[in-house]
Design a protein around this motif. Structure first.
Motif, short mmCIF file in Angstrom:
data_model
loop_
_atom_site.label_atom_id
_atom_site.label_comp_id
_atom_site.label_asym_id
_atom_site.label_seq_id
_atom_site.Cartn_x
_atom_site.Cartn_y
_atom_site.Cartn_z
N UNK A 6 0.77 -1.10 0.14
CA UNK A 6 0.11 0.50 -0.23
C UNK A 6 1.27 0.98 -0.12
N UNK A 7 2.30 1.14 0.07
CA UNK A 7 3.05 2.53 0.97
C UNK A 7 3.18 2.42 -0.77
N UNK A 8 3.42 1.97 -2.05
CA UNK A 8 3.82 2.45 -3.55
C UNK A 8 2.02 2.58 -4.06
N UNK A 9 1.07 2.51 -3.45
CA UNK A 9 0.05 2.74 -4.02
C UNK A 9 -0.24 4.57 -3.24
N UNK A 10 0.11 4.13 -2.42
CA UNK A 10 0.20 5.53 -1.59
C UNK A 10 0.84 6.63 -2.33
N UNK A 121 12.57 2.10 -4.79
CA UNK A 121 13.15 0.66 -3.33
C UNK A 121 11.78 0.19 -2.57
N UNK A 122 10.49 0.68 -2.90
CA UNK A 122 9.48 0.10 -1.82
C UNK A 122 9.01 -1.03 -2.59
N UNK A 123 8.71 -0.78 -4.50
CA UNK A 123 7.95 -1.47 -4.61
C UNK A 123 8.37 -3.21 -5.06
N UNK A 124 7.58 -3.69 -5.15
CA UNK A 124 8.18 -5.23 -5.47
C UNK A 124 8.54 -6.26 -7.13
N UNK A 133 5.19 2.05 -12.88
CA UNK A 133 4.47 1.95 -12.32
C UNK A 133 4.49 3.84 -11.94
N UNK A 134 5.98 4.33 -12.03
CA UNK A 134 5.75 5.57 -11.60
C UNK A 134 5.71 6.70 -12.95
N UNK A 135 5.99 6.14 -13.70
CA UNK A 135 5.74 6.76 -15.50
C UNK A 135 4.07 6.48 -15.47
N UNK A 136 3.45 5.39 -15.08
CA UNK A 136 2.16 5.38 -14.93
C UNK A 136 1.29 6.79 -14.77
N UNK A 171 -3.86 14.17 -0.72
CA UNK A 171 -2.78 12.72 -0.97
C UNK A 171 -2.45 12.87 -0.16
N UNK A 172 -1.94 14.50 0.94
CA UNK A 172 -1.37 14.71 2.40
C UNK A 172 -1.84 13.57 2.75
N UNK A 173 -3.72 13.48 3.09
CA UNK A 173 -3.91 12.38 4.21
C UNK A 173 -3.75 11.16 3.67
N UNK A 174 -3.41 11.11 2.56
CA UNK A 174 -3.41 9.61 2.48
C UNK A 174 -2.53 8.76 2.60
N UNK A 175 -0.99 10.20 2.15
CA UNK A 175 0.26 9.46 2.22
C UNK A 175 0.36 9.32 4.55
#
Length: 405
Positions: A6-10, A121-124, A133-136, A171-175
């Protein structure tokens, strides 16, 4: 690749909102100019101040994040964006908007450089998959930015600024809610680390390539709305199509081209294709249909190049990923910041000239990129060896399973 914590998706969600800021102002450039009595070059400073501050501030992102931790740095960046975007919408003159766009750029620098390193660093999976994922996220953000800007800008040019500020609060709250605490590592990054990283020939060459290609990119982004001379909603829809194609090619097409032809041929082909698009726009500037079609098609080439060049940056230099990202972004954004203003100035002389200059700069970027052929090819060889090793391990595991059975 899609089974991520969830860290990556956030962080990816926050990236989508952050990247909305790049294309958000496209549909409202002309309305701002008309409402405030400003010229194209004056309004283009909304891009220039944003990019210049972002580029310079990139140098300090590693210094900040290594001391404050990734989570605090991300939250600081988001908070500054909330302030910058919100206050920009309250201004009654171009100077004030430009100033708060600069503040917005500072927040984006802290957020973007840290977000890329956090996702990688966090992604599988592999670095390449994390960058996709980042470019997406980048593509979705760039695509929805003009759409949101056009929809809100049809009511008032102020609303898109307020809209981004509100989304950044989400986004702030989600992080805060999803990203675990990331205390400082204890290994403080020097403020001079990005400069030292640029002593690596491969990183510097790719950075200069991106700087030159940005002349074409921001000519397309910052100047095209003026010869298009359409309403905010129409311009937003055109750039929405551009962003959708950019997102699709960055996620789906770029990896396939890389596997089939290699990283360097993929980047060269994408850059030359983009240069041709700009040349066609220079010839057909008087046709709204030509401009609109070329803007959308350009997204395809830009998506391929963005993915491949970002992955190359993460691999070509033997430095920490955060430092490599900061150094590359400094050259790319800081140097490329002049492009929007220059396009506006050139456009005041001739509406065809900015596109010709942009096309020439992109062709020059190819010439610069080719000087690092051996270094980029070496990253492909390393990647191929890693894939071969993984395949061998999988075959051995499968053989052992069959033997046990």
């Amino acid at each position: 690749m899609w089974r991520q914590p969830k860290t990556v998706w956030s962080v990816a969600f926050a990236c989508v909102i952050a990247f909305m800021g790049i294309g958000l102002v496209d549909p409202i450039l002309k309305p701002i100019a008309d409402d405030l009595g400003a010229s194209a070059s004056q309004v283009s400073l909304l891009f220039t101040s944003y990019m210049a501050v972002m580029g310079v501030a990139m140098l300090g992102t590693g210094w900040v994040s290594s001391r404050a931790g990734a989570k605090r740095t991300l939250l600081l960046g988001l908070f500054i964006i909330i302030l910058g975007a919100g206050l920009a919408g309250t201004q009654d003159g171009v100077t004030g908007i430009v100033a708060f766009r600069a503040l917005w750029g500072l927040g984006n620098a802290l957020f973007i450089a840290t977000a890329l390193a956090t996702i990688v660093n966090a992604a599988r999976g592999s670095v390449g998959q994390a960058i996709i994922l980042y470019e997406a996220a980048l593509g979705v953000g760039i695509a929805t930015g003009p759409l949101l800007g056009g929809w809100l800008g049809a009511h008032s040019w102020r609303y898109p600024f307020f809209g981004v500020s509100a989304l950044m609060v989400i986004a702030f709250v989600a992080v805060i809610a999803t990203l675990p605490a990331t205390p400082p590592t204890g290994q403080h990054t020097s403020i001079t680390a990005p400069f030292k990283a640029l002593s690596h020939r491969g990183l510097l060459t790719v950075g200069i390539t991106a700087l030159l290609y940005n002349f074409g990119f921001f000519t397309l982004l910052a100047f095209t709305p003026f010869p298009l001379a359409l309403g905010a909603h129409e311009v937003g829809l055109i750039f929405f199509g551009w962003g959708l194609l950019l997102a699709f090619t960055s996620v789906v097409v770029a990896p396939r081209l890389q596997r089939r032809f290699g990283t360097l041929p993929g980047m060269v082909g994408a850059l030359l294709g983009f240069a041709v698009i700009l040349a066609v726009m220079a010839v057909g500037t008087d046709s709204k249909a030509v401009l609109a079609t070329c803007v959308i098609l350009a997204g395809g080439f830009l998506g391929v190049n963005n993915t491949l060049i970002t992955e190359t940056v993460m691999k070509v230099a033997p430095v920490e990923r955060g430092v490599a990202s900061a150094a590359y972004s400094f050259v790319r954004f800081g140097g490329g910041a002049i492009a929007p203003w220059l396009a506006g100035k050139l456009g005041e002389r001739s509406v065809h000239l900015p596109f010709w200059v942009g096309a020439g700069a992109v062709v020059l970027s190819v010439a610069v990129l080719l000087t690092a052929r051996s270094l980029i090819d070496a990253t492909d060889e390393t990647l191929a060896e890693a894939h071969s090793s993984v395949e061998e391990e999988e075959l051995e595991a499968e053989a052992m399973t069959v033997g046990d059975a």
